[in-house]
Scaffold this motif. Structure first.
Motif: not given
Ligand SMILES: Nc1ncnc2c1ncn2[C@@H]1O[C@H](COP(=O)(O)OP(=O)(O)OP(=O)(O)O)[C@@H](O)[C@H]1O
Ligand SMILES: [Mg+2]
Length: 364
Positions: A18, A219, A223
């Motif tokens: 990440t 998250r 995406r």
């Protein structure tokens, strides 16, 4: 020569992928010619930058090719973020047996060029295992970016990773800087906060005071192809995320621009859009977050340069490292996370003494 950032920690799930993708995004946004290298056979970074979860199920056209000096590096451009990448392969573990071959392969990264010239910034996402693909990158990197979660499991290996870099790698790779990135702090956990404070106090030379919280929307941001600072709704975390990566880029001066990192062209727009969309105030100072002042490393325990919440903003997520002198330090780096975390924290001197002793006894 490119500046190489290796995101490495033997602990899984701390945010290596990440945060490496976020660094590549910011470097690209700032105009650096940027390459992301996915060395993890899980292919998580490859997935994030392509949207294709099975892209790494191949041996061809992957980062494995840099192990073969006769092959051209199979550079690709991320259709989502625009920077270049070398994708992972499920067969990457086949290179783990030969450390010297890995070193030779990774040294090529310093010299790679895209159509627009040499890379300024190369970001390596390493696998979560103490293998060749975690160790060899540290020998070619300028910065060991060491993400850590402020909990017992996350910090257990921190000390050994720091002493690995300073003790075993630094004597050989004298350029290496270690930068600890505290990630996934749970806002309602006093234990997380105590451990984060202790890391900051124990290893201030190596730790950025921009603490990243554990947030569900981190998250989802990637995406939808956005860095977290573009979607985060609370000012303090938005600023912390942006500043952390800016500071990381500043920690190694980039030859072409010296130590001066330019403001991102769209930072005002990003911040204004976020806040006008929510009817909130403009970004601090009416513009983008400023680069940390004074030298390569911010000072731990001081002003974390995280904006104070305005009235009506979320306050429970606003984390400011304690500014006391540590008389209540309650969690040691690497200690077992028992229910009660008592006892004196190692002083910084103790830790550094120990690290330098280990450095003196470091293996070649
Ligand atoms: N600050 C954060 N808040 C919430 N979720 C996060 C945060 N940072 C990372 N995550 C999530 O935690 C999970 C693990 O993150 P990531 O894959 O980046 O870790 P890693 O260290 O690369 O893991 P691995 O060791 O498996 O390669 C992912 O689902 C990611 O979206
Ligand atoms: Mg990963």
């Amino acid at each position: 020569m490119a500046q190489i950032y290796a995101f490495a920690n033997q602990k899984g799930g701390v945010g290596k992928t990440t945060l490496s993708v976020h660094l590549a995004i910011l470097a690209h946004q700032l105009g650096f010619n940027t390459l992301l290298v996915d060395l993890d056979q899980q292919g998580s970074a490859t997935f994030l930058v392509t949207g294709d979860g099975s892209r790494h199920h191949t041996l061809d056209g992957t980062v494995l090719d840099i192990w073969d000096p006769l092959k051209r590096a199979p550079l690709q451009e991320s259709p989502i973020f625009g920077f270049d990448f070398l994708q992972a392969s499920i067969g990457l573990d086949r290179v783990d047996r030969d450390f010297n071959a890995a070193l030779a392969a990774l040294k090529r990264l310093h010299l790679l060029e895209s159509g627009s010239g040499p890379y300024d910034v190369v970001v390596i996402d390493c696998p979560p295992a103490p293998n060749t693909r975690q160790l060899a990158p540290l020998f070619v990197a300028n910065v060991h970016a060491l993400p850590v979660t402020p909990d017992a499991l996350g910090t257990q290996g921190l000390k050994s990773m720091v002493s690995l870099s300073l003790g075993d790698v630094l004597p050989i790779n004298e350029d290496l800087k270690v930068r600890i990135l505290i990630n996934r702090l749970k806002a309602n956990s006093t234990k997380n906060k105590a451990i984060a404070d202790n890391i900051l106090k124990s290893l201030p030379e190596f730790t950025f005071p921009y603490i990243l919280f554990d947030r569900e929307d981190v998250r989802s941001a990637l995406r939808i192809g956005k860095p977290y600072w573009e979607v985060c709704r609370d000012q303090a975390q938005k600023t912390a995320w942006y500043q952390l990566f800016l500071a990381l880029l500043e920690s190694t001066p980039i030859p072409d621009i010296g130590t001066e990192v330019p403001e991102p062209e769209n930072a005002d727009a990003i911040l204004d859009t976020q806040f006008s969309a929510r009817g909130g105030p403009a970004a601090p100072g009416g513009g983008s977050p400023a680069a940390p002042a004074g030298g390569n490393m911010p000072t731990a325990g001081g002003d974390p340069e995280v904006a104070e919440p305005e009235d009506g903003e979320v306050t429970h997520d606003t984390y400011i490292p304690d500014d006391d002198d540590g008389e209540e330090a309650s969690a040691q780096i690497g200690e077992d996370d028992g229910e009660e975390t008592s006892g004196e924290a190692d002083s910084q001197d103790d830790i550094l003494d120990q690290l330098s002793r280990e450095a003196e006894g470091g293996t070649e």
